[in-house]
Design a protein around this motif. Structure first.
Motif, PDB file in Angstrom:
ATOM      1  N   ALA A 103      -5.118  -1.272   6.928  1.00 54.29           N
ATOM      2  CA  ALA A 103      -5.945  -1.772   5.832  1.00 54.29           C
ATOM      3  C   ALA A 103      -5.072  -1.995   4.603  1.00 54.29           C
ATOM      4  O   ALA A 103      -4.142  -1.233   4.328  1.00 54.29           O
ATOM      5  CB  ALA A 103      -7.058  -0.782   5.519  1.00 54.29           C
ATOM      6  N   ILE A 104      -5.356  -3.051   3.862  1.00 51.02           N
ATOM      7  CA  ILE A 104      -4.620  -3.366   2.637  1.00 51.02           C
ATOM      8  C   ILE A 104      -5.361  -2.735   1.467  1.00 51.02           C
ATOM      9  O   ILE A 104      -6.524  -3.057   1.195  1.00 51.02           O
ATOM     10  CB  ILE A 104      -4.494  -4.893   2.453  1.00 51.02           C
ATOM     11  CG1 ILE A 104      -3.699  -5.499   3.613  1.00 51.02           C
ATOM     12  CG2 ILE A 104      -3.839  -5.225   1.113  1.00 51.02           C
ATOM     13  CD1 ILE A 104      -3.651  -7.012   3.609  1.00 51.02           C
ATOM     14  N   THR A 105      -4.696  -1.815   0.787  1.00 46.39           N
ATOM     15  CA  THR A 105      -5.345  -1.107  -0.321  1.00 46.39           C
ATOM     16  C   THR A 105      -5.140  -1.818  -1.654  1.00 46.39           C
ATOM     17  O   THR A 105      -5.890  -1.596  -2.597  1.00 46.39           O
ATOM     18  CB  THR A 105      -4.812   0.331  -0.424  1.00 46.39           C
ATOM     19  OG1 THR A 105      -3.389   0.304  -0.626  1.00 46.39           O
ATOM     20  CG2 THR A 105      -5.126   1.106   0.854  1.00 46.39           C
ATOM     21  N   ALA A 106      -4.118  -2.638  -1.764  1.00 46.60           N
ATOM     22  CA  ALA A 106      -3.877  -3.449  -2.967  1.00 46.60           C
ATOM     23  C   ALA A 106      -3.180  -4.724  -2.504  1.00 46.60           C
ATOM     24  O   ALA A 106      -2.264  -4.678  -1.684  1.00 46.60           O
ATOM     25  CB  ALA A 106      -3.010  -2.699  -3.969  1.00 46.60           C
ATOM     26  N   SER A 107      -3.600  -5.861  -3.005  1.00 44.19           N
ATOM     27  CA  SER A 107      -3.059  -7.132  -2.508  1.00 44.19           C
ATOM     28  C   SER A 107      -2.682  -8.063  -3.654  1.00 44.19           C
ATOM     29  O   SER A 107      -3.064  -7.869  -4.810  1.00 44.19           O
ATOM     30  CB  SER A 107      -4.087  -7.824  -1.608  1.00 44.19           C
ATOM     31  OG  SER A 107      -5.254  -8.164  -2.331  1.00 44.19           O
ATOM     32  N   ASN A 108      -1.895  -9.056  -3.277  1.00 43.84           N
ATOM     33  CA  ASN A 108      -1.548 -10.175  -4.164  1.00 43.84           C
ATOM     34  C   ASN A 108      -0.868  -9.747  -5.454  1.00 43.84           C
ATOM     35  O   ASN A 108      -1.189 -10.226  -6.550  1.00 43.84           O
ATOM     36  CB  ASN A 108      -2.792 -11.009  -4.495  1.00 43.84           C
ATOM     37  CG  ASN A 108      -3.380 -11.675  -3.263  1.00 43.84           C
ATOM     38  OD1 ASN A 108      -2.711 -11.795  -2.230  1.00 43.84           O
ATOM     39  ND2 ASN A 108      -4.615 -12.119  -3.358  1.00 43.84           N
ATOM     40  N   LYS A 109       0.090  -8.814  -5.345  1.00 43.77           N
ATOM     41  CA  LYS A 109       0.898  -8.446  -6.504  1.00 43.77           C
ATOM     42  C   LYS A 109       2.082  -9.403  -6.561  1.00 43.77           C
ATOM     43  O   LYS A 109       3.056  -9.274  -5.819  1.00 43.77           O
ATOM     44  CB  LYS A 109       1.384  -6.996  -6.363  1.00 43.77           C
ATOM     45  CG  LYS A 109       2.281  -6.514  -7.490  1.00 43.77           C
ATOM     46  CD  LYS A 109       1.527  -6.410  -8.799  1.00 43.77           C
ATOM     47  CE  LYS A 109       2.400  -5.793  -9.879  1.00 43.77           C
ATOM     48  NZ  LYS A 109       1.692  -5.702 -11.182  1.00 43.77           N
ATOM     49  N   TYR A 110       1.990 -10.395  -7.444  1.00 42.72           N
ATOM     50  CA  TYR A 110       3.023 -11.428  -7.518  1.00 42.72           C
ATOM     51  C   TYR A 110       4.204 -10.965  -8.360  1.00 42.72           C
ATOM     52  O   TYR A 110       4.030 -10.346  -9.414  1.00 42.72           O
ATOM     53  CB  TYR A 110       2.454 -12.717  -8.107  1.00 42.72           C
ATOM     54  CG  TYR A 110       1.530 -13.437  -7.154  1.00 42.72           C
ATOM     55  CD1 TYR A 110       2.039 -14.291  -6.182  1.00 42.72           C
ATOM     56  CD2 TYR A 110       0.150 -13.223  -7.218  1.00 42.72           C
ATOM     57  CE1 TYR A 110       1.183 -14.936  -5.299  1.00 42.72           C
ATOM     58  CE2 TYR A 110      -0.706 -13.867  -6.338  1.00 42.72           C
ATOM     59  CZ  TYR A 110      -0.176 -14.724  -5.378  1.00 42.72           C
ATOM     60  OH  TYR A 110      -1.012 -15.344  -4.506  1.00 42.72           O
ATOM     61  N   VAL A 111       5.404 -11.269  -7.875  1.00 45.99           N
ATOM     62  CA  VAL A 111       6.640 -10.968  -8.598  1.00 45.99           C
ATOM     63  C   VAL A 111       7.507 -12.221  -8.568  1.00 45.99           C
ATOM     64  O   VAL A 111       7.084 -13.285  -8.110  1.00 45.99           O
ATOM     65  CB  VAL A 111       7.373  -9.765  -7.967  1.00 45.99           C
ATOM     66  CG1 VAL A 111       6.585  -8.484  -8.150  1.00 45.99           C
ATOM     67  CG2 VAL A 111       7.655 -10.012  -6.492  1.00 45.99           C
TER      68      VAL A 111
END
Length: 479
Positions: A137-145
């Motif tokens: 399961a993805i707990t946090a997504s789409n953290k762009y760097v």
């Protein structure tokens, strides 16, 4: 009024300054994230410190610090507690594990219920949906760097073998897998071999011994490459008793001079129908699975004893799969134009491969027409490989649509011929005068082969009469 108006302006200006400061702070925060690389972002998060260490040990920290874009699905420290990190002391195992969580290019979480298969750095393809990556399961997504996007997982992804890897690792447990492994053979790949010299006699390269040797497999050549990570397969694996039962049913039809070769032939006939392309989950498994070769394989879910997920599909272990013999032993069709040899050369105008339209079926077909050949007993031979030994009903379609001999201008053209089975001297079937404009099958009679192997059939002219053949069909006759 002027004083009140001035105070209002001052208040509005203050609000604007405060709002601008908040916007500047937001931009500063966003810009700050976009100036970090993926490795910098992972290193900055305490809950990802263990995965950060694995990135450094594997050397992938440098990769995801480069200018190329990547996506990382990083397991948390808690997620890594269930992983035996000691097993990752081997460099290859470590890179396989870490590479299972990194992909080239930027992949934001798919929208809605969409699911895509992502190729990770270790070559595996993993399903990615909104909220899940593989079984995690993805707990946090789409953290762009600066060079990609980061997703955080609640569970680390184990590196699964592909189907061929599973088969090779369980050859000692399952006879079916042992049979598949035994289909391997070695070949020389000139492109990978080292040339020591050029032969002065033949002018061909002389390759250094032991170089350029590759292993191939008959199943991979003729059925599916079960090591192909880009595709998905469903593999039906029979328990040893179930596999033996299927081989025993087929052995009488693949009889040779030795018991070993008979077993090998029959076991391959069972094996070749045990894989299909595409992933069928347990709930989507059909009652009958049709193989690549058109064989119906019944699947009784009450006989399902084990499910083995692999990186490119799934293997199901069944304790039985009673495939009908008539489904495996299918009719053999030999096209008239595909003859292998002839009695002698005749005029090029005598033999024609024609394109015709069947008015009964409205389908086009190709056939063989031989007229004015001038050779008594002229014949053409058909070689049919890998014919099971059994009784067959033999049919042909022969089209006599010639109304005039263009050489002698005589009417009508007589098409009279016979089919000799096994040898030129065979008298199994008598001469037949082919009627005009007949497009339907004609039953010639029955013929029984005595062993598995190549069957020769000869189409022989009655005297110097003309000949014609659309196809021959051999239909198995089962007891």
């Amino acid at each position: 009024m002027k004083k009140q108006y001035s105070l209002l302006l001052i208040g509005l200006l203050g609000v604007c300054i405060a709002a601008c400061k908040q916007w500047d702070d937001r931009v500063m925060l966003t810009d700050s994230a976009l100036t970090r690389t993926l490795f910098g972002e992972i290193s900055a998060q305490p809950e990802l410190s263990k995965f950060s260490d694995l990135l450094v040990k594997s050397g992938y920290d440098k990769l995801i610090s480069s200018s190329k874009n990547y996506t990382v699905w990083a397991p948390t420290n808690k997620a890594l507690e269930s992983v035996d990190l000691a097993s990752l002391n081997d460099t290859t195992a470590l890179r396989l594990f870490v590479g299972n969580h990194v992909a080239l290019q930027t992949y934001p979480a798919p929208a809605g219920t969409q699911e895509v298969r992502i190729q990770t750095l270790n070559g595996k393809y993993i399903p990615f949906a909104n909220g899940r990556f593989g079984e995690s399961a993805i707990t946090a997504s789409n953290k762009y760097v600066a060079n990609g996007v980061l997703h955080i997982l609640d569970k680390a992804l184990a590196v699964q073998p592909n189907l061929l890897g599973f088969i090779n690792s369980s050859k000692d447990t399952y006879v079916q897998n042992k049979v598949l492994g035994s289909l391997s053979y070695l070949v020389l790949n000139p492109d990978k071999a080292i040339v020591d010299s050029i032969s002065s006699t033949t002018g061909r390269p002389v390759y250094r011994p032991g170089t350029g040797i590759e292993q191939k497999n008959k199943f991979t050549d003729l059925v599916y490459n079960l090591a192909d990570e880009s595709k998905q397969f469903t593999y039906i694996l029979l328990t040893n008793d179930a596999f033996a039962a299927e081989v025993t049913k087929l052995s009488p039809y693949f009889k040779t001079s030795t018991a070993d070769s008979t077993y090998n032939l029959a076991s391959y006939q069972v094996l070749k129908d045990m894989a299909v392309e595409g992933l069928y989950t347990v709930d989507k498994l059909p009652a009958v699975l049709k193989s690549k070769f058109g064989v119906d394989v019944p699947l009784d879910k009450t006989a399902l004893v084990r499910t083995v997920p692999v990186s490119n599909g799934v293997a199901y272990v069944f304790s039985k799969s009673n495939v009908a013999v008539q489904s495996r032993l299918q009719p053999i069709v030999v096209q008239g134009e595909n003859y292998s040899s002839q009695l002698q050369n005749v005029a090029s105008t005598a033999i024609a491969i024609r394109e015709k339209l069947n008015p009964v079926t409205s389908q086009t077909f190709r056939d063989l027409s031989i007229i004015a050949h001038g050779v008594s007993g002229f014949w053409v031979r058909y070689r049919v490989p890998e014919v099971p030994n059994m009784k067959y009903k033999v049919y042909w379609v022969a089209l006599n649509d010639q109304t005039r001999n263009y050489r002698t201008n005589t009417l009508p053209i007589v098409v009279s011929q016979r089919l000799a089975m096994g040898s030129l001297t065979s008298t199994t079937f008598a001469n037949i005068a082919v009627p005009n404009d007949t497009y339907t099958e004609v039953l010639l009679g029955e013929y029984t082969t005595t062993s598995f192997g190549t069957l020769d059939m000869y189409l022989i002219a009655n005297g110097t009469n003309s000949m014609a053949l659309d196809y021959i069909r051999l239909v198995p006759v089962l007891p």
